[in-house]
Write an enzyme that holds these catalytic residues in place. Structure first.
Site: not given
Ligand code: XMP
Length: 551
Positions: A93, A120-121, A207, A209, A265, A407
């Site tokens: 963040g 991280c944060y 990070h 991710e 969708d 998605k």
């Protein structure tokens, strides 16, 4: 004039029959019918402190086949508890724990006794709240760094080399770990780049991710599987089973309508709902005359002929083209097409009689980005508040079975349900259709020219195996004529532009570096096969400053 066709499946068809049809479509592969997970599927709660990567954390966790939800840092315990989490991830963040009112983790995160991964944060929050010391960063660390593991072996790095590349993006750093924690890895600029307490609480300064941390997926898997004890049961098949049960419970004996557009969708939404409740669902497909070649037939084939859905097909081409007559302003085109769609949809929906639910293909990114996602979940909506446009007198409940999916998960579910690959991997196509790819007036002749050129672009891109790699690829018909020569004759013909872009989310886009020989083939074919076209150009603009569509 609107001509509508209605094909109805027999009323006494059992749900099981629909399941069998879907099985047939899937080549005889049975769909999982047993409840494999129990009510409490395994899940992880991602507490969001506002990082640009928060949504990415959630996607990565799902890619590890573990269900997760992104929750605001002030989410009530009841909401988190309903997930039955097996662990928490605290996101990054923009704040500093020293900022007045800096967001912190709620007490229940620590009181739960569950594993926690602070990123991280999130690491700084852990440190700050558990009695360590965070130092305001003298300078930011941004970019690649080499992470070295300390001698202590932590399950978070199981199977990984002693040193590896990671991605850093932080200001503050950890000066002192909280009591009971040890440093488990460091980088040149961060002496405490990872810490753990040996009881399932881990903090990472980098990070895992992002793609720039090549071993990031293994690190997340280690947390989910080795530390939280997850098994990776979040699969499209299980999602279908759970959703079918949920939809049946929610809808009970009610009636559902759904607008089919041909997009992924709405196609997956309709198929899933149909799978659950069969002919209690009615789909409405409005052909606005602005679709690409064969698109309407494909929709009819898939949903009406193969799946035997209740499908109201409305060929409203005349009506739309009449309204578009003489319109050249792009925004007016959009408004005209949007309004006309609502009118046609309203008229058709009104004919169905009492309807209780509107099924919509809302996805998780829309939910996350909306201000108050949960308040919308079961809200009764009035017709005119809804983008789909519904009869004024109807009060409908939204049914959004994909609202927790990304998605790529929607595509997997579509394939699981037996939808054709072509539909599942369809590139985005704007609601106003070819009207905003024809610069100037939209006429039948110009639509035919564009359809023929677009067909060639799509075919050649698919033949070159590039369709899935491109965000969008299509033809545009500018309002330009140019001089050419064919045989011994001078021509004065139309120009066709080819547009192909790569993008992650359509917010920005880059023009695709298509191979020259592919462009040559497309150009050659368009000039030879599309009557009246004597020039083909390739659009080499990115977004920004251009947009993906020309209008
Ligand atoms: P632009 O052209 O703004 O497009 O870069 C971004 C994405 O949105 C699609 N698009 C639309 N979709 N109605 C839609 O449903 C519209 O009016 C519309 N305009 C653009 C476009 O195809 C691209 O994917």
């Amino acid at each position: 004039m609107v001509s509508s066709r209605r094909v109805t499946t027999s009323d006494d068809m059992e749900i099981s029959t629909y399941l069998e049809i879907a099985e047939e479509l899937r080549g005889g592969q049975p769909l999982p019918r047993e409840e494999p997970l129990g009510r409490e599927r395994e899940a992880v709660a991602v507490i969001d402190f506002g990082s640009q990567y928060s949504m990415l954390i959630a996607r990565r966790v799902r890619e590890c086949h573990v269900y997760c939800e992104l929750l605001p840092h002030d989410a009530a315990w009841e909401r988190v508890a309903s997930l039955h989490p097996k662990g928490f991830i605290l996101s990054g963040g923009p704040a500093s724990v020293y900022d007045p009112g800096a967001p912190l983790a709620p007490d229940y995160v620590y009181e739960s006794g569950l594993p926690i991964l602070g990123i991280c944060y999130g690491l700084q929050v852990l440190t700050h709240q558990l009695g360590g010391r965070v130092a305001p960063g003298m300078r930011c660390e941004y970019g690649h760094a080499i992470l070295h593991q300390n001698a202590t072996e932590s399950p978070i790095f199981a199977g990984l080399p002693p040193s590896m590349t990671v991605w850093m993006s932080h200001g503050d750093r950890i000066e002192e770990v909280p009591p009971g924690f040890t440093t488990i890895a460091f980088t040149e600029n961060s002496p405490i780049a990872a810490m753990g307490n040996g009881h399932g609480i881990i903090g990472l300064q980098f990070h895992p991710e992002v793609a720039h941390t090549p071993q990031g997926k293994t690190i997340l898997e280690n947390f989910l599987y080795k530390i939280c004890g997850c098994q990776g049961t979040w699969t499209p098949g299980n999602f279908v089973v759970e959703s079918v049960r949920g939809i049946r419970e929610e809808v009970s004996g009610g009636k559902v309508i759904c607008a089919l557009s041909g997009g992924v969708d709405s196609a997956v939404t309709a198929t899933l709902v149909h799978h659950a409740i069969g002919d209690q669902l009615t789909c409405i497909f409005v052909n606005n005359g602005l679709l690409r070649r064969e698109e309407d037939e494909r929709i009819l084939n898939t949903f009406q002929r193969n799946m035997k859905m209740n499908l109201i097909y409305v060929d409203a081409t005349d009506r739309f083209l009449e309204k578009l007559n003489g319109v050249i302003d792009p925004e007016v085109k959009r408004r005209v097409v949007g309004e006309e769609f609502i009118r046609v949809f309203e008229e058709e929906a009104a004919r169905i009689g009492k309807v209780d639910f509107l099924a919509q293909g809302t996805l998780y990114p829309d939910v996350i980005e909306s201000v108050s996602p949960e308040s919308r979940a079961s809200a009764k909506i009035k017709t005119h508040h809804n983008v789909g446009g519904l009869p004024k007198t109807m009060t409908l409940t939204l049914l959004e079975p994909l609202r927790y999916l990304f998605k790529d998960e929607v595509r997997e579910v579509g394939l699981e349900l037996g939808l054709p690959e072509e539909m599942v991997w369809r590139q985005p196509f704007p609601g106003p259709g070819l009207a905003i790819r024809i610069i100037g007036e939209v006429t039948r002749e110009r639509l035919e020219t564009l359809r023929a050129a677009d067909w060639i672009v799509m075919n050649e891109i698919k033949k070159a195996n590039l369709y899935r790699q491109l965000w969008q690829s299509f033809a545009v018909l500018p309002d330009v004529r140019s001089v050419g020569v064919m045989g011994d004759y001078r021509t004065y013909g139309h120009v066709v532009a080819i547009r192909a872009v790569t993008s992650e989310d359509a917010m920005t886009a880059d023009w695709a570096r298509l191979p020259y020989d592919l462009l040559a083939r497309i150009s050659n074919r368009i000039a030879n096969e599309v009557p009246g076209v004597n020039r083909v150009v390739y659009d080499i603009s990115s977004k920004p400053p251009s947009t993906i569509e020309w209008e």
